[in-house]
Enzyme design. Structure first.
Site, PDB file in Angstrom:
ATOM      1  N   ASN A  87     -15.553 -48.355 -19.780  1.00 40.73           N
ATOM      2  CA  ASN A  87     -16.444 -48.535 -18.634  1.00 40.73           C
ATOM      3  C   ASN A  87     -15.686 -49.217 -17.499  1.00 40.73           C
ATOM      4  OD1 ASN A  87     -18.916 -47.462 -19.696  1.00 40.73           O
ATOM      5  ND2 ASN A  87     -19.210 -49.329 -20.881  1.00 40.73           N
ATOM      6  N   HIS A  91     -24.571 -41.549 -20.155  1.00 44.51           N
ATOM      7  CA  HIS A  91     -23.486 -40.998 -19.331  1.00 44.51           C
ATOM      8  C   HIS A  91     -23.750 -39.529 -18.984  1.00 44.51           C
ATOM      9  CE1 HIS A  91     -20.902 -44.556 -19.900  1.00 44.51           C
ATOM     10  NE2 HIS A  91     -21.390 -44.560 -21.143  1.00 44.51           N
ATOM     11  N   TYR A 144     -19.715 -40.955 -31.376  1.00 41.72           N
ATOM     12  CA  TYR A 144     -19.306 -40.070 -30.287  1.00 41.72           C
ATOM     13  C   TYR A 144     -18.990 -38.666 -30.785  1.00 41.72           C
ATOM     14  CZ  TYR A 144     -19.392 -43.546 -26.608  1.00 41.72           C
ATOM     15  OH  TYR A 144     -19.815 -44.453 -25.676  1.00 41.72           O
TER      16      TYR A 144
END
Length: 485
Positions: A129, A56, A339
């Site tokens: 997504n 990303h 993350y």
């Protein structure tokens, strides 16, 4: 004390006398190390780019608000969903997945759809997504999957052999591969695509009762996709096409909007549903669990500074608020760690204190120090817990709901391994023109693969989803389904 005299200063606030010429020993040099303004400029310039995201990397963002349109308090006690008409400020980041920071927007790739809600109980991130499923369902495979999508370590070129080798050896990817290779693989714009939380989450109401939930952001602009030839043309002529479109639409007041729907599953249904509801490679049928409207998201403000807001924005599926909790989804469980860890590495341990990431609610904790700590660092207040000096304490009533666990500690695969039914159902939902384009896209992507073994193994997956699906891909590649894999 700030002044507004328009005088150039150093980073430490001293006035700059000459910003055109470095300090040298005589007119021909050499340059003096005592020119601290020069050293500071060069050193800062060398560090202007934080490491780009591993995935990303390229994205666009916008500010907006989320407004509740339906009473869902029987399902969740989340404060930002507590009453119809309530508005919560939010920020969204759209992105491609596999490409680097300078890659083209109009490539065939899933799109990231990450939303940060600035709620009164802290930030809540939905990191999804534009597809309801994913390629893999266990986080232990994620580094290998991403490696297969990245560049070859010797040639530094994209490697179709690795892409299709991995997918052919990971049949759970078939559903997402079918979506990716379909018309939906290249959205017309960020505004003309749906968004999904993809994972299953848990909602808990004020009485401690829970349900499983999935998020669906439905675009109000309608779904539009790009023809492959136009997409390729735009990739060369305007590689920032999607970023430009989003910025310009908001700038002229054409504010894009999405309606958020949720699917709700009773907790006990997880034990009997025909697909594992925590397997992110599968969907829940909307016939079984219909969409329920939750609210509306509107994007109405562009960032003032791309780096400060879009590039430094950090999202984590582990940023929960009371009333929202994790599910046993193995891919989600891995992302809860990965993350936040990526942000600590990429942006810094104090990334959550940056303006774009800072909660609107008060932050009270005992975390101190760390690189780039730019506030008072807690001053002289108490810096440990428990303490006897009136420092912040936990709120037992905000604890996540308890849940039962059973079984032995082991590396255990998902029990359900039907990777073909939903991919086949999707293929059969397509009309003839859509099927033809799907097959054409797959054939074009697989032709560069240098091993027939890989091609045939993947064709078998297509065939198991639907015989016609496999047969047409095989014919397009000039291969026979009778050949041994």
């Amino acid at each position: 004390m700030k002044t507004n005299n328009n005088h150039l200063t150093t980073s430490w606030g001293a006035p700059v006398g000459d910003n055109q010429n470095s300090m040298t020993a005589g007119s021909r040099g050499p340059t003096l190390i005592q020119d601290v303004h020069l050293l500071e400029k060069l050193a800062h310039f060398n560090r202007e780019r934080v490491p780009e995201r591993i995935v990303h990397a390229k994205g666009a963002g916008a500010h907006g608000y989320f407004e509740v349109t339906n009473d869902l308090t029987k399902y969740t006690k989340a404060a930002f969903l507590s009453e119809v008409g309530k508005r919560t400020p939010m920020f969204i980041r759209f992105s491609t997945v596999a490409g680097e920071l300078g890659s083209a927007d109009t490539v065939r790739d899933p799109r990231g759809f990450a939303v940060k809600f600035y709620t009164e109980e802290g930030n809540y991130d939905v990191v999804g997504n534009n597809t309801p499923v994913f390629f893999i369902r266990d986080a232990i495979k994620f580094p290998d999957f991403i490696h297969s999508q990245k560049r070859h370590p010797q040639t530094h070129l994209k490697n179709p052999n690795a892409v299709w080798d991995f997918w052919s050896l990971s049949p759970e990817s078939l559903h997402q591969v079918t979506i990716l290779m379909s018309d939906r693989g290249i959205p017309a714009t960020f505004r003309h695509m749906h968004g999904f939380g993809s994972h299953t989450f848990k909602w808990v109401n004020a009485d401690g009762q829970g349900v499983w939930v999935k998020y669906h952001f439905k675009t109000e602009q309608g779904v539009k996709n790009l023809d492959v030839n136009l997409a390729a043309k735009l990739a060369g002529e305007n590689p920032d096409y999607h970023m430009e479109d989003l910025f310009n639409a908001i700038e002229k007041g054409d504010f894009p909007a999405w309606t958020l729907y949720v699917q709700i599953m009773p907790l006990e249904d997880a034990n009997t549903y025909r697909f594992d509801p925590f397997d992110v490679t599968k969907i829940w049928s909307q016939k079984d669990y219909p969409l329920i409207e939750a609210g509306r998201m509107v994007l109405n403000k562009n960032p003032e500074n791309y780096f400060a807001e879009v590039e430094q924005a950090t999202f984590s599926p582990g940023s929960f608020v009371p009333g929202v909790e994790a599910s046993p989804d193995k891919m989600l469980q891995g992302r809860l760690f990965a993350y936040g860890d990526a942000h600590r590495y990429r942006v810094g341990t104090n990334h959550a204190a940056l303006p774009i990431n800072r909660p609107k609610s008060e932050v009270s904790h005992y975390q101190r120090d760390g690189q780039m700590r730019f506030d008072s660092n807690g001053g002289g207040s108490v810096y440990y817990e428990p303490n006897s000096y009136g420092g912040p304490k936990e709120s037992p009533e905000k604890k996540p709901a308890a849940f039962e666990l059973s079984g032995q500690a082991d590396s255990v695969a998902y029990e359900h391994n039907d990777h073909y039914t939903q991919a086949g159902d999707l293929y059969r939902l397509m009309n003839e023109e859509e099927r033809a384009r799907l097959v054409q896209n797959i054939v074009g992507a697989m032709k560069p693969v240098d091993k027939d073994e890989i091609k045939l193994r993947q064709i078998q997956h297509f065939y198991k989803a639907d015989p016609e699906y496999g047969q047409r891909v095989a014919e397009g590649l000039g291969l026979s389904l009778t050949q041994e894999v």
